[in-house]
Motif scaffolding. Structure first.
Motif, mmCIF file in Angstrom:
data_model
loop_
_atom_site.group_PDB
_atom_site.id
_atom_site.type_symbol
_atom_site.label_atom_id
_atom_site.label_comp_id
_atom_site.label_asym_id
_atom_site.label_seq_id
_atom_site.Cartn_x
_atom_site.Cartn_y
_atom_site.Cartn_z
ATOM 1 N N LEU A 1 -2.243 10.926 0.870
ATOM 2 C CA LEU A 1 -2.105 10.748 -0.626
ATOM 3 C C LEU A 1 -0.658 10.158 -0.952
ATOM 4 C CD1 LEU A 1 -3.511 11.109 -3.527
ATOM 5 C CD2 LEU A 1 -2.288 13.220 -3.590
ATOM 6 N N LYS A 2 -0.633 8.893 -1.553
ATOM 7 C CA LYS A 2 0.396 8.286 -1.785
ATOM 8 C C LYS A 2 0.910 7.978 -3.358
ATOM 9 C CE LYS A 2 0.363 5.738 2.651
ATOM 10 N NZ LYS A 2 0.433 4.720 3.233
ATOM 11 N N ILE B 1 -11.100 0.653 -8.187
ATOM 12 C CA ILE B 1 -10.824 0.804 -6.900
ATOM 13 C C ILE B 1 -11.243 2.315 -6.513
ATOM 14 C CG2 ILE B 1 -9.248 0.582 -5.077
ATOM 15 C CD1 ILE B 1 -8.035 -1.395 -6.973
ATOM 16 N N LYS B 2 -12.121 2.458 -5.528
ATOM 17 C CA LYS B 2 -12.583 3.779 -5.118
ATOM 18 C C LYS B 2 -11.338 4.959 -4.597
ATOM 19 C CE LYS B 2 -14.311 2.927 -0.412
ATOM 20 N NZ LYS B 2 -15.416 3.352 0.298
ATOM 21 N N ASP B 3 -10.310 4.086 -3.808
ATOM 22 C CA ASP B 3 -9.275 5.101 -3.341
ATOM 23 C C ASP B 3 -8.307 5.584 -4.033
ATOM 24 O OD1 ASP B 3 -10.772 4.901 -0.789
ATOM 25 O OD2 ASP B 3 -9.556 3.007 -0.035
ATOM 26 N N VAL C 1 0.414 4.183 -9.056
ATOM 27 C CA VAL C 1 -0.756 4.404 -8.580
ATOM 28 C C VAL C 1 -0.664 5.568 -7.779
ATOM 29 C CG1 VAL C 1 -2.783 3.444 -7.560
ATOM 30 C CG2 VAL C 1 -1.594 2.182 -9.101
ATOM 31 N N THR C 2 -1.673 6.675 -7.726
ATOM 32 C CA THR C 2 -1.527 7.813 -6.764
ATOM 33 C C THR C 2 -2.949 7.534 -6.215
ATOM 34 O OG1 THR C 2 -0.349 8.943 -8.102
ATOM 35 C CG2 THR C 2 -1.694 10.084 -6.614
ATOM 36 N N GLY C 3 -3.206 7.589 -4.842
ATOM 37 C CA GLY C 3 -4.502 7.595 -4.057
ATOM 38 C C GLY C 3 -4.091 7.532 -2.670
ATOM 39 N N TYR C 4 -5.327 7.356 -1.964
ATOM 40 C CA TYR C 4 -5.692 7.362 -0.541
ATOM 41 C C TYR C 4 -5.627 5.872 -0.239
ATOM 42 C CZ TYR C 4 -6.296 12.441 -0.846
ATOM 43 O OH TYR C 4 -6.327 13.714 -1.232
ATOM 44 N N ILE C 5 -4.806 5.050 -0.542
ATOM 45 C CA ILE C 5 -4.704 3.540 -0.345
ATOM 46 C C ILE C 5 -3.268 2.902 0.062
ATOM 47 C CG2 ILE C 5 -4.223 3.073 -2.683
ATOM 48 C CD1 ILE C 5 -6.518 0.644 -2.225
ATOM 49 N N GLU C 6 -3.478 2.059 1.059
ATOM 50 C CA GLU C 6 -2.323 1.312 1.460
ATOM 51 C C GLU C 6 -1.582 0.514 0.300
ATOM 52 O OE1 GLU C 6 -0.676 2.088 4.369
ATOM 53 O OE2 GLU C 6 -1.903 3.580 4.729
ATOM 54 N N GLN C 7 -0.474 0.083 0.445
ATOM 55 C CA GLN C 7 0.207 -0.731 -0.676
ATOM 56 C C GLN C 7 -0.290 -2.047 -0.594
ATOM 57 O OE1 GLN C 7 4.369 -0.156 -0.844
ATOM 58 N NE2 GLN C 7 4.488 -1.771 -2.316
ATOM 59 N N ASP C 8 -0.321 -2.735 0.616
ATOM 60 C CA ASP C 8 -0.810 -3.850 0.749
ATOM 61 C C ASP C 8 -2.142 -4.222 0.117
ATOM 62 O OD1 ASP C 8 1.673 -4.601 1.853
ATOM 63 O OD2 ASP C 8 1.115 -4.140 4.025
ATOM 64 N N LEU D 1 -3.887 -2.371 -1.791
ATOM 65 C CA LEU D 1 -4.001 -2.416 -3.416
ATOM 66 C C LEU D 1 -3.461 -3.370 -4.101
ATOM 67 C CD1 LEU D 1 -4.400 -0.606 -5.478
ATOM 68 C CD2 LEU D 1 -2.113 0.267 -5.524
ATOM 69 N N ILE D 2 -2.233 -4.217 -3.366
ATOM 70 C CA ILE D 2 -1.758 -5.336 -3.865
ATOM 71 C C ILE D 2 -2.754 -6.503 -4.067
ATOM 72 C CG2 ILE D 2 0.073 -7.112 -3.674
ATOM 73 C CD1 ILE D 2 1.896 -4.805 -3.078
ATOM 74 N N LYS D 3 -3.198 -6.407 -2.780
ATOM 75 C CA LYS D 3 -4.445 -7.756 -2.791
ATOM 76 C C LYS D 3 -5.654 -7.512 -3.551
ATOM 77 C CE LYS D 3 -3.354 -8.830 2.070
ATOM 78 N NZ LYS D 3 -3.765 -8.812 3.376
ATOM 79 N N ARG D 4 -5.916 -6.265 -3.740
ATOM 80 C CA ARG D 4 -7.358 -5.792 -4.518
ATOM 81 C C ARG D 4 -6.977 -6.281 -5.986
ATOM 82 N NH1 ARG D 4 -10.207 -0.660 -2.444
ATOM 83 N NH2 ARG D 4 -10.946 -1.456 -0.458
ATOM 84 N N LEU D 5 -5.755 -5.785 -6.721
ATOM 85 C CA LEU D 5 -5.404 -5.878 -7.897
ATOM 86 C C LEU D 5 -5.082 -7.256 -8.362
ATOM 87 C CD1 LEU D 5 -3.039 -2.897 -8.899
ATOM 88 C CD2 LEU D 5 -5.072 -3.522 -9.957
ATOM 89 N N ALA D 6 -4.385 -8.169 -7.603
ATOM 90 C CA ALA D 6 -4.345 -9.482 -7.486
ATOM 91 C C ALA D 6 -5.782 -10.310 -7.498
ATOM 92 C CB ALA D 6 -3.319 -9.917 -6.575
ATOM 93 N N HIS D 7 -6.338 -10.020 -6.697
ATOM 94 C CA HIS D 7 -7.982 -10.707 -6.897
ATOM 95 C C HIS D 7 -8.549 -10.409 -8.039
ATOM 96 C CE1 HIS D 7 -11.532 -12.294 -5.306
ATOM 97 N NE2 HIS D 7 -12.120 -11.259 -5.562
ATOM 98 N N LYS D 8 -8.558 -9.076 -8.393
ATOM 99 C CA LYS D 8 -9.552 -8.505 -9.490
ATOM 100 C C LYS D 8 -8.858 -8.863 -10.758
ATOM 101 C CE LYS D 8 -11.963 -4.647 -7.549
ATOM 102 N NZ LYS D 8 -12.456 -3.476 -7.940
ATOM 103 N N THR D 9 -7.613 -8.990 -10.960
ATOM 104 C CA THR D 9 -7.101 -9.253 -12.422
ATOM 105 C C THR D 9 -6.317 -10.864 -12.442
ATOM 106 O OG1 THR D 9 -4.635 -8.566 -11.643
ATOM 107 C CG2 THR D 9 -6.022 -6.896 -12.607
ATOM 108 N N GLY D 10 -6.280 -11.301 -11.187
ATOM 109 C CA GLY D 10 -5.459 -12.549 -11.532
ATOM 110 C C GLY D 10 -4.130 -12.796 -11.764
ATOM 111 N N LYS D 11 -3.569 -11.833 -11.579
ATOM 112 C CA LYS D 11 -2.155 -11.562 -12.040
ATOM 113 C C LYS D 11 -1.228 -11.559 -10.887
ATOM 114 C CE LYS D 11 -2.661 -9.909 -16.554
ATOM 115 N NZ LYS D 11 -1.984 -10.738 -17.155
#
Length: 155
Positions: A26-27, A51-53, A68-75, A77-87
Motif C-alpha cells: 500500500l503506497k 482505476i481498480k488498484d 493517491v493511496t493504493g496498491y499501484i506503482e507510480q509509473d 498510475l502516471i501512464k493511466r491518468l495521462a491516458h484517461k485525462t489527456g493531461k
C-alpha cells in the motif's frame, strides 16, 4: 520410499513458491496535475475512480496536487491518468521548505511552487549545489561574502 516422498514434497513446495505472486504494498503517491476548473477536477476524479488498484485519493486543485493511496506503482498510475485525462501528469516535485537546508538558494526556490514548498533538490545531486551546502562549505563561502564585516580583513 521415504526419500522419494521427501523429494516430491520439496518439488511441490518449490513449484508453489515460484507460482506465488509478490504481494503489492500500500503506497501513497503524490502527483502534479493541472486542474484549472471544476470540469478538469471532475475528469481527474472520474479517472481515479476507474482505476481498480486505487483505494482512496485526495484532490487539491489550488496546489494542482493529487494524493493517491493504493496498491499501484507510480509509473503505472502516471501512464493511466495521462491516458484517461489527456493531461500532463508528473510526480510531485516539491517538498516542505523546512526539509531543505537552504530553501531560497538558486535552483531550490520556485515561483510556481505552492506556499511553503520548494523543489526537491535533495534527491538530485546536480540540481542545486548551494541548497545542499554543508557547514564547512557554508563557512568558507560566507567568509568572503559581502554581508561579512570581517571579509576585508581576510583579503
Amino acid at each position: 520410499m521415504g526419500v522419494i516422498r521427501v523429494k516430491e514434497f520439496v518439488k511441490e513446495l518449490w513449484a508453489e513458491k515460484r507460482n506465488r505472486k509478490k504481494l503489492k504494498q500500500l503506497k501513497t503517491i503524490d502527483l502534479k496535475i493541472t486542474m484549472d476548473c471544476e470540469g478538469c477536477e471532475r475528469k481527474v476524479r472520474k479517472a481515479l475512480e476507474g482505476i481498480k488498484d486505487v483505494s482512496s485519493f485526495e484532490l487539491n486543485p489550488k496546489q494542482k496536487k493529487v494524493s493517491v493511496t493504493g496498491y499501484i506503482e507510480q509509473d503505472k498510475l502516471i501512464k493511466r491518468l495521462a491516458h484517461k485525462t489527456g493531461k500532463k501528469v508528473e510526480p510531485w516535485p516539491y517538498v516542505p521548505y523546512e526539509v531543505v537546508p537552504h530553501p531560497y538558494a538558486p535552483g531550490a526556490y520556485d515561483k510556481k511552487a505552492p506556499p511553503g514548498y520548494v523543489k526537491n533538490v535533495l534527491d538530485d545531486p546536480d540540481a542545486a549545489p548551494l541548497a545542499r551546502a554543508n557547514s564547512l562549505e557554508e563557512k568558507y563561502s560566507s567568509a568572503f561574502s559581502d554581508e561579512n564585516p570581517n571579509a576585508c580583513v581576510i583579503m
